[in-house]
Design an enzyme around this catalytic site. Structure first.
Site, PDB file in Angstrom:
ATOM      1  CG  ASP A 102      -2.031   0.932   1.253  1.00  0.00           C
ATOM      2  OD1 ASP A 102      -2.206   1.647   0.257  1.00  0.00           O
ATOM      3  OD2 ASP A 102      -2.764   0.973   2.262  1.00  0.00           O
ATOM      4  N   GLY A 112       1.030 -10.233   4.285  1.00  0.00           N
ATOM      5  CA  GLY A 112       2.046  -9.431   4.961  1.00  0.00           C
ATOM      6  C   GLY A 112       1.568  -9.096   6.365  1.00  0.00           C
TER       7      GLY A 112
HETATM    8  P1  ADP Z   1      -1.586  -7.078   3.864  1.00  0.00           P
HETATM    9  O1  ADP Z   1      -1.855  -5.993   4.886  1.00  0.00           O
HETATM   10  O2  ADP Z   1      -2.792  -7.329   2.964  1.00  0.00           O
HETATM   11  O3  ADP Z   1      -1.044  -8.322   4.480  1.00  0.00           O
HETATM   12  P2  ADP Z   1       1.076  -6.187   2.960  1.00  0.00           P
HETATM   13  O4  ADP Z   1       1.384  -5.049   2.066  1.00  0.00           O
HETATM   14  O5  ADP Z   1       1.540  -6.113   4.374  1.00  0.00           O
HETATM   15  O6  ADP Z   1      -0.519  -6.420   2.849  1.00  0.00           O
HETATM   16  O7  ADP Z   1       1.681  -7.517   2.330  1.00  0.00           O
HETATM   17  C1  ADP Z   1       1.123  -8.186   1.225  1.00  0.00           C
HETATM   18  C2  ADP Z   1       2.237  -8.729   0.349  1.00  0.00           C
HETATM   19  O8  ADP Z   1       2.738  -7.664  -0.468  1.00  0.00           O
HETATM   20  C3  ADP Z   1       3.440  -9.280   1.105  1.00  0.00           C
HETATM   21  O9  ADP Z   1       3.839 -10.505   0.487  1.00  0.00           O
HETATM   22  C4  ADP Z   1       4.507  -8.208   0.884  1.00  0.00           C
HETATM   23  O10 ADP Z   1       5.815  -8.758   0.886  1.00  0.00           O
HETATM   24  C5  ADP Z   1       4.150  -7.762  -0.508  1.00  0.00           C
HETATM   25  N1  ADP Z   1       4.719  -6.494  -0.997  1.00  0.00           N
HETATM   26  C6  ADP Z   1       5.249  -5.452  -0.307  1.00  0.00           C
HETATM   27  N2  ADP Z   1       5.680  -4.507  -1.152  1.00  0.00           N
HETATM   28  C7  ADP Z   1       5.411  -4.946  -2.423  1.00  0.00           C
HETATM   29  C8  ADP Z   1       5.636  -4.437  -3.737  1.00  0.00           C
HETATM   30  N3  ADP Z   1       6.207  -3.256  -3.951  1.00  0.00           N
HETATM   31  N4  ADP Z   1       5.224  -5.199  -4.803  1.00  0.00           N
HETATM   32  C9  ADP Z   1       4.627  -6.386  -4.616  1.00  0.00           C
HETATM   33  N5  ADP Z   1       4.394  -6.921  -3.407  1.00  0.00           N
HETATM   34  C10 ADP Z   1       4.792  -6.203  -2.321  1.00  0.00           C
END
Ligand code: ADP
Length: 186
Positions: free
Chosen positions: A44, A133
């Protein structure tokens, strides 16, 4: 266990890649957002940083209209400065015990995002690994829900999509999705 990184559903492709979703050139990328839509950590934060303030402006307008985005729902905004024209923001479930409806809510987050892409007649979309994540959903289980939901949606031929990517940030997540795809195709 073998690894598979691509599957064809009719004439449509589902592809797994390891990388940064903010750099994807698909027509839409999906954001694993939270109900407030005001940005956050993880993917995000990365999307808002790379896409610039136009995305947050639209998110604010949406929130002033609907209050909050419920888990399993999705909305669409501009892609701002991103290569993608649109960002689809969806809210996956926080993992609690696994018997609080998490799988159905996660499937819904994928389906609602795909529906918005279809409404706009988009041909390509990229997903991150929603909920695995900060929201703590176990990756192997999330991969099965995600892949099953996308494949089921594509099997219903009445949609514009030709390419669906999963852009997985780290190798552990990539391998979990790849192993799950091998199970599904095997
Ligand atoms: P959630 O709150 O839905 O768990 P997160 O952003 O914490 O969302 O994590 C969801 C996934 O996105 C994790 O596997 C994390 O490593 C991944 N992630 C983080 N940054 C990026 C990025 N720039 N591109 C793709 N995936 C990402």
């Amino acid at each position: 266990m073998g690894e598979v990184n691509e599957i064809t559903v009719g004439k449509k492709k589902v592809m797994l890649i390891q990388g940064d979703i903010t750099r994807q050139a698909t027509e839409a990328i999906v954001n694993a957002a939270n109900s407030g839509l005001m940005g956050g950590g993880g993917v995000d934060g990365a999307i808002h940083r790379a896409g610039g303030p136009a995305i947050l402006d639209e998110c604010r307008q949406i929130i002033s209209r609907i209050g909050r985005l419920d888990t399993g729902k999705a909305v669409i905004t501009t892609g701002g400065n991103l290569r993608a024209k649109y960002v689809i923001h969806t809210v996956g479930p926080v993992w609690r015990s696994g018997n609080r409806g998490e799988a159905e809510l996660l499937a819904s987050a994928y389906r609602e995002s795909l529906k918005l892409a279809t409404d706009r007649k988009l041909k390509s979309i990229s997903f991150p690994s929603i909920s695995t994540g900060a929201y703590g959903y176990p990756v192997a289980e999330a991969a099965k829900v995600a892949l099953d939901a996308v494949i089921a949606f594509l099997c219903d031929g009445r949609n514009s999509l030709e390419q669906v990517f999963f852009v997985l940030y780290d190798s552990k997540t990539y391998q979990a999705y790849s192993a799950k795809l091998a199970e599904i195709t095997g």
